[in-house]
Design an enzyme around this catalytic site. Structure first.
Site, PDB file in Angstrom:
ATOM      1  CB  CYS A  86      11.318  -9.264   9.338  1.00  0.00           C
ATOM      2  SG  CYS A  86      11.613  -8.155  10.721  1.00  0.00           S
ATOM      3  CG  HIS A 137       9.011  -5.629   8.215  1.00  0.00           C
ATOM      4  ND1 HIS A 137       8.803  -6.905   8.674  1.00  0.00           N
ATOM      5  CD2 HIS A 137       9.118  -5.722   6.868  1.00  0.00           C
ATOM      6  CE1 HIS A 137       8.755  -7.742   7.638  1.00  0.00           C
ATOM      7  NE2 HIS A 137       8.943  -7.043   6.539  1.00  0.00           N
ATOM      8  CG  HIS A 149       9.607  -8.832   3.374  1.00  0.00           C
ATOM      9  ND1 HIS A 149       8.503  -8.444   4.095  1.00  0.00           N
ATOM     10  CD2 HIS A 149       9.214  -8.784   2.082  1.00  0.00           C
ATOM     11  CE1 HIS A 149       7.507  -8.150   3.275  1.00  0.00           C
ATOM     12  NE2 HIS A 149       7.913  -8.359   2.037  1.00  0.00           N
TER      13      HIS A 149
END
Length: 177
Positions: A86, A137, A149
């Site tokens: 990410c 994340h 993402h």
């Protein structure tokens, strides 16, 4: 049969394929994690600020990067078209779309930039999610309650902050001007 298919079948333990094991470990680890912070829920009724000309230009440039990498697989530590985690995707998207260098990890990203309230979030802001008890994340907000993402399950993708999974895990947003 792919490593993912092997993992999802009942016989995944016999034998464990190296790729499947790596995928499981990467999914459990998430992106480079961060220390515990107080989590904020994404308010269901919040509509972020309308886009201005600057936000529109930022979004257009980021959409171009997303189009180039959409579907690129997740790879822990990855920062290129061979695979992204990410923060690696965010780092690359910001560099290519905006000519801006960001820190490499979610920890470092959380430590920099300025805090953004949910109602003030605009395209290009980073959104962070708490998974496994820590902010691990992150993605890039694109407007319309959507963010791009690199997810461990699908690679580079577009998701909605309205979905139950992400709404429940939303933690905070940060802006890098």
């Amino acid at each position: 049969m792919s490593s993912v298919q092997s993992f999802l079948t009942p016989t995944w333990l016999f034998p464990i394929r190296a790729g499947a094991l790596l995928l499981v470990l990467a999914a459990l680890a998430g992106c480079a994690g961060s220390p515990d912070f107080e989590r904020q829920a994404w308010p269901v009724a919040v509509e972020p600020a309308p886009m201005d000309a600057d936000s529109t230009l930022v979004a257009e440039r980021l959409w171009q990067v997303f189009a180039r990498y959409e579907g690129t697989p997740y790879r822990y530590g990855g920062t290129d078209a061979g695979g992204f985690d990410c923060s690696g995707f965010i780092l690359t998207a910001y560099r290519e779309a905006l000519g801006q260098r960001l820190p490499r990890t979610t920890d470092a990203m959380l430590a920099r930039g300025s805090e953004v309230r949910p109602e003030a979030v605009r395209p290009g802001d980073l959104v962070f999610f708490r998974i496994g008890g820590k902010d691990s994340h992150a993605g890039i907000y694109m407007g319309g309650q959507q963010f791009i993402h690199s997810a461990s399950s699908t690679g580079v993708t577009l998701s909605s902050l309205r979905s139950g999974y992400w709404r429940e895990r939303y933690s905070r947003a940060r802006r890098f001007d």
